[in-house]
Design an enzyme around this catalytic site. Structure first.
Site, PDB file in Angstrom:
ATOM      1  N   LYS A 202       1.082  -1.094   0.257  1.00 24.43           N
ATOM      2  CA  LYS A 202      -0.041  -0.035  -0.097  1.00 24.43           C
ATOM      3  C   LYS A 202       0.691   0.913  -0.005  1.00 24.43           C
ATOM      4  CE  LYS A 202      -3.398   2.548   2.865  1.00 24.43           C
ATOM      5  NZ  LYS A 202      -4.249   2.549   4.132  1.00 24.43           N
TER       6      LYS A 202
ATOM      7  N   ASP B 133      -2.630  10.462   3.864  1.00 22.33           N
ATOM      8  CA  ASP B 133      -4.168   9.853   3.839  1.00 22.33           C
ATOM      9  C   ASP B 133      -4.869  10.836   4.822  1.00 22.33           C
ATOM     10  OD1 ASP B 133      -6.394   8.571   3.890  1.00 22.33           O
ATOM     11  OD2 ASP B 133      -6.059   7.080   5.371  1.00 22.33           O
TER      12      ASP B 133
ATOM     13  N   LYS C 185     -10.059  12.359   8.695  1.00 14.69           N
ATOM     14  CA  LYS C 185      -9.746  11.784   9.924  1.00 14.69           C
ATOM     15  C   LYS C 185      -9.718  12.973  10.997  1.00 14.69           C
ATOM     16  CE  LYS C 185      -6.576   8.443   7.960  1.00 14.69           C
ATOM     17  NZ  LYS C 185      -7.466   7.288   8.532  1.00 14.69           N
TER      18      LYS C 185
ATOM     19  N   ASP D  88       1.345   5.862   6.331  1.00 14.23           N
ATOM     20  CA  ASP D  88       0.193   4.969   5.464  1.00 14.23           C
ATOM     21  C   ASP D  88       0.992   4.459   4.083  1.00 14.23           C
ATOM     22  OD1 ASP D  88      -2.343   4.129   5.940  1.00 14.23           O
ATOM     23  OD2 ASP D  88      -3.296   5.509   4.483  1.00 14.23           O
TER      24      ASP D  88
ATOM     25  N   ASP E 267     -12.499   7.197   3.628  1.00 13.62           N
ATOM     26  CA  ASP E 267     -11.334   6.656   4.294  1.00 13.62           C
ATOM     27  C   ASP E 267     -10.718   5.363   4.426  1.00 13.62           C
ATOM     28  OD1 ASP E 267      -9.140   7.619   6.108  1.00 13.62           O
ATOM     29  OD2 ASP E 267     -10.287   7.230   7.993  1.00 13.62           O
TER      30      ASP E 267
ATOM     31  N   GLU F 141      -9.702   3.824   1.927  1.00 10.91           N
ATOM     32  CA  GLU F 141      -9.066   4.208   0.376  1.00 10.91           C
ATOM     33  C   GLU F 141      -7.826   3.095   0.046  1.00 10.91           C
ATOM     34  OE1 GLU F 141      -5.877   5.054   2.724  1.00 10.91           O
ATOM     35  OE2 GLU F 141      -7.899   5.646   3.264  1.00 10.91           O
TER      36      GLU F 141
ATOM     37  N   ARG G  60      -7.584  -0.022   0.728  1.00 15.26           N
ATOM     38  CA  ARG G  60      -8.052  -1.034  -0.198  1.00 15.26           C
ATOM     39  C   ARG G  60      -8.529  -1.051  -1.686  1.00 15.26           C
ATOM     40  NH1 ARG G  60     -12.612  -1.877   4.122  1.00 15.26           N
ATOM     41  NH2 ARG G  60     -10.880  -1.039   5.385  1.00 15.26           N
TER      42      ARG G  60
END
Length: 581
Positions: free
Chosen positions: A344, A349, A356, A369, A429, A431, A433
């Site tokens: 990933k 993010d 968030k 992230d 959020d 995202e 995946r």
């Protein structure tokens, strides 16, 4: 637009051609500011660069400083420790080693010999310092008239075979701390109680790794920093010769990959943009062009490959996405198995419109992230140095940012992945995946037999397993055993989690093939079930949720988690054996 892209590519290529060679220092490479190797014509023909590679951020005018670290030379020796000469002699002791007889003298022969040589000073000092050999404990004596200037005891503590790697690495970390404090340029390490004969080489490798990683500090973004002076370490009493020397070299290769991964995660989002991550990956291919090729795709090329899920996440950011594919092939070209590692790569993010917010959201840490991509490229760097035979490995990252703008993905949008499946986005959020979906489809299309993906995917996995253990999910018992075996060698902690197919009911959409989240309950599991939809049934697949162990909250720094295990996994699939085999 095509002309502008061509000019941009030409300018980038000319910069590569004119760059000076990479420094060959193998332990403390500074990838984020290291110059690129000149391109060979052969590599240019094989190298596919994105048509518009935006690589250097200007936000905040922050650039990583060039920090020169010394090259540490490790030597395995069988000598009398009393005859060793240098700055620090470190003796690793367990609680059992510290036991004394009725005469108040050490029962351990090494400690007894040293204590007699020091006239009882070692026994007296350890009692006053309340040193009992517990993990993390250390005590230092400054000496006169001996070959070594300081004598240090470092605690090994009790350990089981399952925690042996961690225990021996901790010895190296403790010695590094002592060497830093003493500003030592050389040190020696000896174990008060030696491991079994067949474990000595492995112990030496783990100690060397711990020393390197313990000495390492990421000072690239500090205006002032102290330089570590340690240049050489002798490991005494664990054997000598070609076999142990090879394992010490192996440890240094692993450490260089771990350090690279650490630096990628530590770099702030205003410095490490998707374009810069792509450039860092390209440096690996340039450095090891005898075994690596690279392809970096821009947004338009990803659109041509119908990566709608990935591109939807990237749509709101002014920093364009870059889809990165490194391919390792062994020097002799003989490939017996093909693997893929997918990481990933969210360089930041924000959460998107599901931003968030509030205490515990950790938005200030969302530079990490991309920890999965850092592990992926850290492993690639180590593999480029080790060059294992018989295995082809594809390192794949869909790099982008998840931001907020008028062009951004909204809750309720339906996106279409490259395998044709549609996804209703009920949470922007979730995202990671979405990016992994298209990356997994791409990986399976490379003809691989096994795929491992790594992601800082869910807070649910952190709640389940805490900050030190990664969860992994797979329908393949064989692949689960391989990762478990690799982690036992690396010392990284993993726990297999269930894949309960009935939980997929919560992921069904009334207007699309699926939702991208299924609610809080079983969140790590439903995320894994989501990813499963994008993996070819003929390919063995394993998903690692590393949201917890990617970051050390106490030290406020990255851990380099995943690199060592990935390298071990690749080696176990090649015809080359790891250090414990």
């Amino acid at each position: 637009m095509a002309a502008a892209a061509t000019v941009a590519a030409a300018l980038f290529a000319s910069r590569l051609w004119c760059s000076p060679p990479i420094d060959s220092t193998f332990l403390f490479a500074r990838q984020l500011h290291r110059p690129l190797l000149p391109l060979t014509r052969r590599f240019c023909r094989r190298y596919s660069m994105a048509r518009s590679l935006t690589t250097h951020a200007t936000l905040g005018l922050t650039k990583p400083a060039v920090v020169d670290f010394p090259l540490i030379t490790f030597s395995a020796k069988d000598i009398d420790i009393a005859e060793w000469k240098g700055d620090v002699l470190a003796v690793a002791v367990s609680e059992k080693d510290m036991s004394k007889g009725s005469d108040s003298k050490f029962e351990n022969l090494i400690l007894k010999m040293l204590d007699d040589k020091l006239g009882g000073l070692l026994s007296e000092s350890s009692t006053e310092e309340d040193f009992k050999g517990k993990p993390g404990q250390s005590t230092v004596l400054r000496l006169h008239g001996l070959g070594f200037k300081r004598l240090s005891l470092v605690g090994l503590g009790p350990y089981s075979p399952s925690s042996a790697t961690t225990a021996y690495k901790s010895i190296g970390e403790s010695v590094a701390a002592v060497a830093k404090a003493a500003q030592a340029s050389n040190a020696a390490i000896v174990l008060a109680s030696k491991p079994s004969e067949d474990f000595k080489v492995y112990a030496a490798s783990a100690i060397a790794s711990g020393t390197v990683l313990g000495l390492y500090e990421d000072n690239r973004f500090k205006s002032e920093s102290k330089k570590a002076l340690l240049k050489s370490v002798d490991i005494i009493g664990l054997g000598s010769g070609a076999e142990i020397d090879e394992k010490l070299k192996y440890a240094s290769n692993i450490c260089s990959g771990v350090i690279f991964g650490k630096e990628l995660v530590n770099a702030p989002a205003n410095v490490l943009t998707p374009g810069v991550l792509a450039e860092e990956a390209s440096k690996i291919a340039l450095s090891y062009s005898d075994v690596f090729t690279a392809k970096i795709f821009d947004a338009e090329q990803c659109k041509e490959m119908k990566m709608g899920s990935y591109l939807a996440v990237a749509a709101a950011s002014s920093n364009p996405p870059h889809f990165i594919h490194l391919c390792y092939k062994p020097p002799d070209g003989n490939v017996k198995i093909k693997l893929a590692i997918v990481g990933k790569g969210l360089t930041f993010d924000s959460g998107g419109y599901n931003i968030k917010a509030g205490p515990g959201s950790s938005i200030e840490l969302m530079k990490f992230d991309m920890g999965g991509s850092a592990a992926t490229f850290g492993a690639a760097k180590a593999i480029g140095q080790i060059k294992p035979p018989g295995v082809e490995v594809h390192f794949i990252v869909a790099a982008c940012e998840n931001m907020i703008s008028g062009t951004g993905m909204r809750p309720g949008d339906i996106v279409t992945a490259s395998n044709g499946k549609t996804i209703e986005v009920n949470n922007t959020d979730a995202e990671g995946r979405l990016t992994l979906a298209d990356a997994l489809v791409y990986a399976c299309n490379q003809g691989v037999e096994k795929v491992v993906d790594l992601a800082t995917l869910t807070g649910a996995c952190v709640v389940a397993l805490g900050p030190s253990i990664a969860g992994y999910f797979t329908p393949s018992d064989e692949l689960a055993k391989e990762i478990c075996s690799a982690s036992e060698v690396s010392g990284e902690k993993f726990w297999r989690m269930p894949l309960e197919d009935s939980y997929w009911e919560s992921m069904k959409s009334s207007v699309a093939d699926m939702l991208n989240t299924g609610g809080r309950a079983g969140g790590a599991m439903t995320a894994a079930l989501f990813l499963k939809q994008f993996v070819d049934e003929k390919v063995q697949w394993l998903h690692i949720d590393m949201a917890g162990p990617v970051w050390n909250e106490k030290k406020r720094t990255s851990t380099g988690f995943g690199v060592s295990t990935l390298v071990e996994w690749v080696l176990k699939n090649s015809s080359q054996k790891g250090p414990q085999d």
